[in-house]
Design a protein around this motif. Structure first.
Motif, short mmCIF file in Angstrom:
data_model
loop_
_atom_site.label_atom_id
_atom_site.label_comp_id
_atom_site.label_asym_id
_atom_site.label_seq_id
_atom_site.Cartn_x
_atom_site.Cartn_y
_atom_site.Cartn_z
N ARG A 1 84.18 42.84 66.96
CA ARG A 1 83.13 41.85 66.74
C ARG A 1 81.86 42.07 67.56
N ASP A 2 81.76 43.20 68.24
CA ASP A 2 80.54 43.47 69.00
C ASP A 2 79.39 43.69 68.02
N PRO A 3 78.23 43.08 68.25
CA PRO A 3 77.10 43.23 67.32
C PRO A 3 76.68 44.68 67.11
N ALA A 4 76.75 45.51 68.14
CA ALA A 4 76.38 46.93 67.98
C ALA A 4 77.34 47.63 67.03
N VAL A 5 78.61 47.32 67.12
CA VAL A 5 79.61 47.91 66.23
C VAL A 5 79.38 47.42 64.81
N PRO B 1 73.11 64.98 58.03
CA PRO B 1 72.06 64.14 58.61
C PRO B 1 70.98 65.00 59.27
N SER B 2 69.77 64.50 59.21
CA SER B 2 68.65 65.17 59.88
C SER B 2 68.74 64.93 61.38
N VAL B 3 67.93 65.63 62.13
CA VAL B 3 67.88 65.42 63.57
C VAL B 3 67.54 63.97 63.87
N ARG B 4 66.61 63.42 63.11
CA ARG B 4 66.23 62.01 63.31
C ARG B 4 67.41 61.09 63.03
N GLU B 5 68.15 61.36 61.95
CA GLU B 5 69.31 60.52 61.61
C GLU B 5 70.41 60.63 62.66
N LEU C 1 71.78 57.52 64.93
CA LEU C 1 73.21 57.25 65.04
C LEU C 1 73.64 57.23 66.51
N VAL C 2 73.17 58.20 67.28
CA VAL C 2 73.50 58.24 68.70
C VAL C 2 72.96 57.00 69.41
N ASP C 3 71.75 56.57 69.06
CA ASP C 3 71.19 55.35 69.66
C ASP C 3 72.09 54.15 69.37
N VAL D 1 76.78 50.41 71.99
CA VAL D 1 78.13 49.82 72.06
C VAL D 1 78.52 49.68 73.53
N PRO D 2 78.94 48.49 73.94
CA PRO D 2 79.33 48.30 75.34
C PRO D 2 80.44 49.29 75.73
#
Length: 100
Positions: A82-86, A4-8, A12-14, A19-20
């Motif tokens: 079931r968390d939307p972020a996950v 992955p690039s730095v942007r990717e 991913l980190v974002d 995630v709660p």
């Protein structure tokens, strides 16, 4: 797939930070405990969530032959079902793992 690039990695980190509980070191440690043992031993723990997750994602990439991205997805599904972020994160992890 290329690394992955730095942007990717940043995207991913974002997604991970959405995630709660991800800002809680205890939550992150629980997540790490569910990863393959060979990977856990290599994970850096700087303490600041964003910095830590940047290092963790790079480590997961280096050990991807152990299906680390799938293991991370499984851990997140267990810890935040079931968390939307996950739900948003799982397809990205599957793509990194080479799983359709």
């Amino acid at each position: 797939m290329d690394e992955p690039s730095v942007r990717e990695y940043g995207e991913l980190v974002d997604l991970l930070l959405a995630v709660p509980g991800m800002h809680d070191p205890v939550f992150r440690q629980q997540m790490y405990d569910l990863l393959p043992g060979a990977v856990r031993a290599q994970l850096p723990r700087p303490g600041v969530a964003r910095v830590e997750l940047v290092s963790v994602t790079a480590t997961l990439w280096r050990y991807r032959h152990l299906r680390t991205w799938q293991a991370l997805g499984d851990a997140l599904t267990l810890l935040a079902p079931r968390d939307p972020a996950v739900v948003r994160l799982l397809p990205r992890l599957a793509a990194f793992d080479g799983v359709a």
